[in-house]
Design an enzyme around this catalytic site. Structure first.
Site, PDB file in Angstrom:
ATOM      1  N   LYS A  35       0.817  -1.217   0.000  1.00  0.00           N
ATOM      2  CA  LYS A  35       0.000   0.000   0.000  1.00  0.00           C
ATOM      3  C   LYS A  35       0.848   1.263   0.000  1.00  0.00           C
ATOM      4  O   LYS A  35       0.594   2.206  -0.762  1.00  0.00           O
ATOM      5  CB  LYS A  35      -0.914  -0.013   1.228  1.00  0.00           C
ATOM      6  CG  LYS A  35      -1.747   1.242   1.410  1.00  0.00           C
ATOM      7  CD  LYS A  35      -2.371   1.303   2.780  1.00  0.00           C
ATOM      8  CE  LYS A  35      -1.313   1.497   3.858  1.00  0.00           C
ATOM      9  NZ  LYS A  35      -1.897   1.754   5.184  1.00  0.00           N
ATOM     10  N   THR A  36       1.874   1.294   0.851  1.00  0.00           N
ATOM     11  CA  THR A  36       2.702   2.505   0.962  1.00  0.00           C
ATOM     12  C   THR A  36       3.398   2.810  -0.356  1.00  0.00           C
ATOM     13  O   THR A  36       3.516   3.967  -0.764  1.00  0.00           O
ATOM     14  CB  THR A  36       3.736   2.344   2.092  1.00  0.00           C
ATOM     15  OG1 THR A  36       3.050   2.065   3.313  1.00  0.00           O
ATOM     16  CG2 THR A  36       4.556   3.606   2.252  1.00  0.00           C
ATOM     17  N   ASP A 226      -5.187   7.981   3.535  1.00  0.00           N
ATOM     18  CA  ASP A 226      -4.722   6.639   3.889  1.00  0.00           C
ATOM     19  C   ASP A 226      -5.561   6.098   5.052  1.00  0.00           C
ATOM     20  O   ASP A 226      -6.139   6.868   5.824  1.00  0.00           O
ATOM     21  CB  ASP A 226      -3.246   6.716   4.289  1.00  0.00           C
ATOM     22  CG  ASP A 226      -2.609   5.346   4.439  1.00  0.00           C
ATOM     23  OD1 ASP A 226      -3.222   4.348   4.005  1.00  0.00           O
ATOM     24  OD2 ASP A 226      -1.505   5.276   5.008  1.00  0.00           O
ATOM     25  N   GLU A 227      -5.618   4.782   5.185  1.00  0.00           N
ATOM     26  CA  GLU A 227      -6.352   4.120   6.279  1.00  0.00           C
ATOM     27  C   GLU A 227      -7.771   4.675   6.399  1.00  0.00           C
ATOM     28  O   GLU A 227      -8.256   4.997   7.489  1.00  0.00           O
ATOM     29  CB  GLU A 227      -5.605   4.300   7.614  1.00  0.00           C
ATOM     30  CG  GLU A 227      -4.162   3.808   7.612  1.00  0.00           C
ATOM     31  CD  GLU A 227      -4.050   2.290   7.652  1.00  0.00           C
ATOM     32  OE1 GLU A 227      -5.086   1.615   7.515  1.00  0.00           O
ATOM     33  OE2 GLU A 227      -2.935   1.791   7.808  1.00  0.00           O
ATOM     34  N   GLN A 257      -9.420  -4.489   8.143  1.00  0.00           N
ATOM     35  CA  GLN A 257      -8.570  -4.011   9.229  1.00  0.00           C
ATOM     36  C   GLN A 257      -9.179  -2.801   9.938  1.00  0.00           C
ATOM     37  O   GLN A 257      -8.461  -1.984  10.522  1.00  0.00           O
ATOM     38  CB  GLN A 257      -7.171  -3.674   8.696  1.00  0.00           C
ATOM     39  CG  GLN A 257      -6.450  -4.869   8.109  1.00  0.00           C
ATOM     40  CD  GLN A 257      -5.021  -4.554   7.713  1.00  0.00           C
ATOM     41  OE1 GLN A 257      -4.174  -4.228   8.544  1.00  0.00           O
ATOM     42  NE2 GLN A 257      -4.742  -4.653   6.428  1.00  0.00           N
ATOM     43  N   ARG A 611       0.165  -9.853  10.934  1.00  0.00           N
ATOM     44  CA  ARG A 611       1.420  -9.193  11.332  1.00  0.00           C
ATOM     45  C   ARG A 611       2.610 -10.123  11.094  1.00  0.00           C
ATOM     46  O   ARG A 611       3.757  -9.680  11.054  1.00  0.00           O
ATOM     47  CB  ARG A 611       1.404  -8.813  12.816  1.00  0.00           C
ATOM     48  CG  ARG A 611       0.358  -7.820  13.287  1.00  0.00           C
ATOM     49  CD  ARG A 611       0.248  -6.602  12.417  1.00  0.00           C
ATOM     50  NE  ARG A 611      -0.771  -6.795  11.399  1.00  0.00           N
ATOM     51  CZ  ARG A 611      -0.841  -6.095  10.267  1.00  0.00           C
ATOM     52  NH1 ARG A 611       0.073  -5.189   9.998  1.00  0.00           N
ATOM     53  NH2 ARG A 611      -1.806  -6.304   9.390  1.00  0.00           N
TER      54      ARG A 611
END
Length: 757
Positions: A35-36, A226-227, A257, A611
């Site tokens: 994503k980044t 973002d998010e 998430q 994670r």
């Protein structure tokens, strides 16, 4: 333009998302899907195609993420990246409010209250109103106020909200509306905003001043968030307003998430995004680059149980990897021991570092048994989410002086240091100041500066005068001095640095070092050329006030990481342990009342699973200490929701009539034991017995030279096996051993703790 070199590193879906620069765009980014990289290159591509960086707004949830993205963009397009309006919602909106805040009655030098400041003010208000502080607990009241602000309910209209008032009265807290009104009034008088005010006041500014809204709508022609699944209603409304002219809005997130509803986040923002923008283009980043195939598919099998979600299928080209281990412990203390032993052995046999490991848990209280077990094996660890550096008393004391220099109406800062170090302004004097300020509708500073006008304050006039003179001298000095120089001057002239340096106890030395570290941080801020903001004291204070938990997690030391699952979001580790998988703990008992709450808990479990890069271990205890008693526990339903083919029940000792150090009389749980049978076994245990699991010291290592090919050996974790071959130089010999239950393993002999049987 489409042949820009940076595009070559993207997969087809990532590239398509980057190239779609106009119109409404939603990027559904699965866990570990890069994503980044997509966000970074999308902004870089906008600039590369001629868009002015000043016209780009990029909103993130941590300063750390914003800084990382800006650095990456700068490596592609150069210094132009510094002109992007990029940062957290709170930092960007604080910047706008510094410019425009006077329109809604706030000074440009307004203070930003942290949660401690807010709770302190609420406690004072509750006391002044003669309310029961056990009923009106500051945490609870602040949470109610925060929820109201996030839903755009201002203090002066709260009392008109019938449902809210009815709920407060039902819970015996019918005065919350009055506390909220007084809290808002006091913050305004002090020239202070809390974190929620930064959002609410930005909305007020854009909603009530069309010229301001028009200015920023035409400034921010391209908006990226973002998010997005973590946004609340207030954030949603602000973003919608800003993007309503050009509709070049791109939101990035993963509904799987969404785990922050308790902070006001609403998953509906991302689930219903298409309703706001019918011509929306959707891109799904479904390839996971982080985790093994087993972990990815196990996570998919869990999240598939949720009804409210956007359709996607996360996959990976990574290797299959190891099965997910499941540890069953008799008690929570034993659970901690087994996890610690697992980490110790894995480090030795696989040459891992401490920082490769993370232990995640649902609630902070679970860390006790884990910490004890790690300490006994001398495994260094760090807990995330403890008292942050900027919340330590000695640090807050210095910062309070600096805040008062910038904003003399800052009530909480003044109360903190008006008599620290002691200058004879006691509790009675401070109460008289507070009462007078309330009666005169003035700030505490105004009252202290004019103490001679109030007979009730005459006894303390000389002390007030000295304090005011000192602060005024700091204010004058700040006009011509760097942030570091004024901070150093304050630390010395108040005698705070000297007092701490004279305390040679361990605690005193630690406090002194913390203040020195604070000064070092201010020095670093003033010399940081990569930060485009002016290096003023006011900007430094805003910078640290807007730090999020994730921004405080940098640590160069080699430690095992311990944290709640909420705090782990966005992080990744080679080896992850998720502890406490028991009903009423995870999922939390609080989540069992509705489907939406249970689905959020399942999303939290999904975050925990994803994670892990290489190895994931899930653990549960059949009994746990709660309220001083050892109570029976049932395995979490989430364990049943993972496809059985991805799981491996750890072979270990359970209740048995006899137990020997060598393990000759162990009763073993087979990896194929059906879980319903396991549940029945656990249910029959009325008083689970604590059995000391074998520890490393139980196994005496054979000298390296005594281990030879063909020898039968026993390993504390893998059991009995046969040495197949030995290779390597003296001191670094490795043995390949075929274990009866675990197959071939290659172990470093000097660490392996093998025993010749």
């Amino acid at each position: 333009m489409n042949n820009a070199p940076y595009l070559d590193s993207l997969n087809s879906e990532q590239k398509a998302a980057v190239l779609q620069t106009t119109g409404p765009v939603m990027i559904i980014a699965g866990a570990g899907s890069g994503k980044t990289r997509v966000l970074t290159y999308r902004i870089a591509h906008l600039i590369h195609t001629g868009i002015d960086a000043f016209n780009i707004l990029s909103l993130t949830f941590t300063n750390k993420a914003a800084k990382e993205m800006r650095n990456r963009i700068e490596s592609v397009v150069g210094l132009e990246a510094r002109n992007i309006w990029m940062g957290t919602f709170h930092s960007v909106f604080a910047k706008i409010l510094r410019i425009e805040g006077e329109k809604i009655g706030y000074p440009r030098n307004f203070t930003i209250y942290d949660s401690d400041d807010s709770k302190s003010l609420i406690k004072a208000i509750v006391k002044e109103m003669n309310l029961d502080d056990k009923v009106y607990k500051a945490n609870y009241v602040l949470s109610r106020i925060s929820s109201a602000k996030n839903n755009l309910i201002q203090a002066h209209v709260y009392h008109k909200q019938g449902e809210l008032i009815a709920y407060d009265e039902t819970t015996g807290r019918g005065k919350i509306h009055a506390i909220y009104l007084e809290y808002a009034k006091r913050c305004f008088k002090a020239g202070a905003m809390d974190f929620d005010d930064l959002l609410l006041n930005t909305f007020k500014l854009l909603n009530n001043f069309p010229d301001v809204l028009n200015k920023y709508q035409h400034k921010f022609k391209y908006v990226m968030v973002d998010e997005y699944q973590d946004t609340n209603h207030c954030q949603y409304m602000i973003v919608k307003k800003l993007a309503s002219v050009f509709e070049n809005i791109c939101v990035v997130g993963d509904d799987a998430q969404s785990i922050y509803s308790f902070r006001g986040a609403t998953i509906k923002n991302i689930l219903n995004f298409e309703k706001d923008y019918p011509d929306l283009k959707v891109f799904k980043l479904e390839q996971n680059y982080r985790s093994s195939d087993t972990i990815v598919n196990a996570a998919n099998s869990v999240i598939a149980k949720n009804k409210d979600q956007l359709e996607k299928k996360v996959w990976t080209a990574n290797k299959e990897g190891n099965k997910i281990k499941v540890i069953r412990a008799v008690t929570d203390n034993e659970e901690g021991k087994l996890i610690a032993q697992n980490i110790f052995e894995t480090k030795m046999t696989e040459q891992k570092t401490n920082s490769d490991f993370a232990i995640l848990y649902r609630t902070n209280s679970q860390s006790r048994s884990l910490e004890e077990a790690l300490r006994k094996l001398n495994i260094p660890y760090r807990i995330y989410g403890g008292t942050s550096f900027y919340q330590r008393k000695e640090v807050k004391d210095i910062i309070a002086y600096l805040r008062l220099i910038i904003n003399q109406n800052d009530e909480q800062a003044l109360k903190r240091i008006v008599n620290y170090p002691a200058r004879g302004i006691g509790k009675t004097s401070l109460e008289r100041i507070t009462v007078t300020a309330s009666q005169e509708d003035k700030s505490l500073w105004e009252v202290i500066c004019n103490a001679h006008l109030y007979p009730q304050l005459k006894n303390a006039i000389p002390k007030f005068r000295n304090f005011v003179t000192m602060i005024q001298s700091f204010i004058v000095m700040n006009e011509t001095t760097s942030a570091y120089d004024i901070a150093m001057h304050v630390s010395r002239s108040t005698q705070l640095l000297k007092t701490l340096n004279e305390d040679k106890t361990i605690e005193g030395i630690s406090k002194y070092e913390n203040v020195v570290e604070l000064l070092n941080g201010i020095k670093e801020f003033t010399e940081d050329d990569t930060n485009e903001m002016e290096k003023t004291l006011g900007n430094y204070l805003q910078d640290i006030a807007l730090l999020t938990d994730a921004d405080k997690q940098d640590d160069d030391n080699d430690n095992v990481s311990l944290m709640t699952i909420h705090q782990s979001k966005g992080l990744e580790y080679k080896n992850v342990f998720v502890s406490g998988l028991e009903e009423n703990l995870f999922p939390s008992q609080m989540s069992l009342g509705s489907r939406s709450d249970l689905e959020e808990e399942r999303r939290l479990f999904y975050v925990a699973i994803t994670r892990a890069e290489d190895d994931l271990t899930l653990s549960f205890a059949t009994s746990r200490f709660r309220f001083g008693s050892l109570l029976p526990c049932e395995p979490s339903r989430f364990l049943d929701e993972i496809d059985n083919k991805f799981l491996q029940m750890e072979r270990r000792a359970v209740t048995a009539a006899k137990q020997t150090i060598g393990g000759a009389h162990r009763k073993i749980i087979s990896p194929n034991t059906d879980r319903e049978g396991l549940r029945r076994t656990i249910a029959k245990q009325n008083q689970p017995r604590v059995i000391r699991p074998p520890v490393i010291s139980d196994f005496v290592a054979e000298p390296m030279d005594d281990i030879s090919e063909g020898m039968q050996v026993e390993h504390q974790r893998f059991g009995i096996g046969k040495v197949v071959r030995i290779e390597g130089d003296v001191g670094n010999k490795k043995a390949t051993i075929s274990f009866d239950e675990y197959g071939e393993k290659t172990l470093v002999l000097k660490f392996a703790k093998l025993r010749n049987i």
